[in-house]
Every structure is written in C-alpha cells, then in structure tokens.
Design a protein around this motif. Structure first.
Motif, short mmCIF file in Angstrom:
data_model
loop_
_atom_site.label_atom_id
_atom_site.label_comp_id
_atom_site.label_asym_id
_atom_site.label_seq_id
_atom_site.Cartn_x
_atom_site.Cartn_y
_atom_site.Cartn_z
N MET A 17 0.69 6.09 -11.16
CA MET A 17 1.06 6.12 -9.76
C MET A 17 -0.02 5.39 -8.95
N GLN A 18 0.41 4.55 -8.01
CA GLN A 18 -0.55 3.86 -7.18
C GLN A 18 -1.16 4.82 -6.17
N ASN A 19 -2.33 4.46 -5.65
CA ASN A 19 -2.96 5.30 -4.64
C ASN A 19 -2.14 5.27 -3.37
N LYS A 20 -1.78 6.44 -2.89
CA LYS A 20 -0.96 6.55 -1.70
C LYS A 20 -1.49 7.71 -0.86
N THR A 21 -1.67 7.46 0.43
CA THR A 21 -2.26 8.44 1.33
C THR A 21 -1.33 8.67 2.52
N ILE A 22 -1.36 9.90 3.03
CA ILE A 22 -0.64 10.24 4.26
C ILE A 22 -1.48 11.22 5.05
N ILE A 23 -1.31 11.19 6.36
CA ILE A 23 -2.01 12.11 7.24
C ILE A 23 -0.98 12.91 8.02
N ILE A 24 -1.13 14.23 8.00
CA ILE A 24 -0.29 15.14 8.75
C ILE A 24 -1.20 15.83 9.77
N TYR A 25 -0.82 15.81 11.04
CA TYR A 25 -1.71 16.39 12.04
C TYR A 25 -0.94 17.11 13.13
N GLN A 26 -1.66 17.97 13.86
CA GLN A 26 -1.15 18.61 15.06
C GLN A 26 -2.11 18.31 16.19
N SER A 27 -1.58 17.77 17.28
CA SER A 27 -2.38 17.46 18.46
C SER A 27 -1.58 17.90 19.67
N ARG A 28 -1.93 19.06 20.22
CA ARG A 28 -1.04 19.60 21.24
C ARG A 28 -1.56 19.54 22.67
N LYS A 34 -5.14 2.44 5.98
CA LYS A 34 -3.87 1.71 5.88
C LYS A 34 -2.75 2.61 5.38
N CYS A 35 -2.57 3.71 6.11
CA CYS A 35 -1.54 4.68 5.76
C CYS A 35 -0.85 5.17 7.02
N GLU A 36 0.09 6.07 6.84
CA GLU A 36 0.85 6.61 7.96
C GLU A 36 0.24 7.93 8.43
N ALA A 37 0.26 8.15 9.75
CA ALA A 37 -0.15 9.43 10.34
C ALA A 37 1.08 10.02 11.03
N ILE A 38 1.42 11.25 10.67
CA ILE A 38 2.63 11.87 11.17
C ILE A 38 2.29 13.17 11.91
N ASP A 39 2.81 13.29 13.12
CA ASP A 39 2.63 14.50 13.91
C ASP A 39 3.54 15.59 13.35
N VAL A 40 2.98 16.72 13.01
CA VAL A 40 3.75 17.82 12.41
C VAL A 40 4.84 18.33 13.35
N SER A 41 4.69 18.10 14.64
CA SER A 41 5.71 18.57 15.58
C SER A 41 7.04 17.83 15.41
N TYR A 94 2.08 11.43 -3.15
CA TYR A 94 0.79 11.01 -2.62
C TYR A 94 -0.36 11.48 -3.49
N ASN A 95 -1.43 10.68 -3.48
CA ASN A 95 -2.67 11.04 -4.17
C ASN A 95 -3.64 11.76 -3.25
#
Length: 153
Positions: free
Chosen positions: A1-12, A30-37, A47-48
């Motif tokens: 599996m290739q290296n794959k990163t994701i960011i999950i965050y909460q900013s309220r 060089k990855c995606e950041a996704i708001d948990v909301s 993901y790795n």
C-alpha cells in the motif's frame, strides 16, 4: 500500500485556528484535511497515517471529534491500524495533560496508536514563529525520511 495520509479535525470557534493548522499540515503533507462537522464517511483502513486535530474546550478535545472517533469501525479486530498524530489549539500554554488524555482516548476507543503530537496556544496559531515550529515538527516527525541514492562504485 502506498503512503496515504488524511487529517480529521474539529474547529468550532469563530477564529478557526484549528482549521488553519489542519490546512497548513495538509498542505505540507500533500493530503486532505476534513472537518468532522461534515460527518465524513471515510474508510480509515486506506490510510497509513491519520491526523486528529481539535481546539481544546473545557480541558478536552471537541465533542464532535470524540463522537466521530467512537464511531470508527474496523473490518476486523486484527486489521492493521494506521499510525496517528494529534494536534491541538488551546488557550493555555501547555497541552501535555490534554494530549495524554487524547492519546489514551484514541487507543481505547479506536485502537489507534499515536506517534506524535503538536500543540499551540490559540492566540499564536497564525504567527510566523508558530508556523515555523509547525513546519519543523511536520518535517521531523511526520514526513518519511528521504532516501539518498547510494554512491556508485
């Protein structure tokens, strides 16, 4: 599996400090950041490395992020879990106790091991000093080492 990163965050909050940090890390990795909301439906087994970020509210990470982490389902108990890192923005200068609880929460609820953490006092998140510190942390803790080509004989 290739290296794959994701960011999950909460900013309220209105300042969106955690979102700013999440997007800065995502740009660097060089990855995606996704708001948990947005209630993302993500297969974390793809993901790795996963980043979890939150502002600190009443000495804890955000409720929406905690609820989302509790909902993580793995295809089997033995599936290889990705590594994780955490980051927080908070009013206090130190986040050591908060990070310790956050790491324990990830381990207990999602069986995810945390490899590193970064914190920043909210009022300094957009300063050059904080962003330089963040970039150094990302480069030293999160990016895989660059292999140098072996010398030819």
């Amino acid at each position: 599996m290739q290296n794959k990163t994701i960011i999950i965050y909460q900013s309220r909050t209105k300042t969106q400090n955690t979102k700013h940090i999440a997007e800065t890390i995502a740009q660097e990795l060089k990855c995606e950041a996704i708001d948990v909301s947005t209630n993302p439906n993500i297969n974390l087994e793809e993901y790795n490395l996963i980043g979890f970020g939150s502002g600190v509210y009443f000495w804890s990470v955000g409720c929406k992020l905690k609820k989302w982490i509790k909902s993580i389902k793995w295809s089997s108990p033995d599936v290889a879990k990705p590594d994780a890192f955490i980051f927080t923005t908070q009013g206090a200068k130190s986040a050591a106790n908060i990070h310790k609880r956050f790491i324990n929460f990830l381990q207990k609820k999602a069986k995810i091991i945390t490899v590193s953490g970064w914190a920043c006092q909210a009022k300094t998140t957009k300063t050059t000093e904080a962003l330089t510190d963040l970039q150094q942390w990302v480069n030293s803790k999160l990016k895989p080492p660059v292999e140098t080509p072996k010398e030819q004989k």
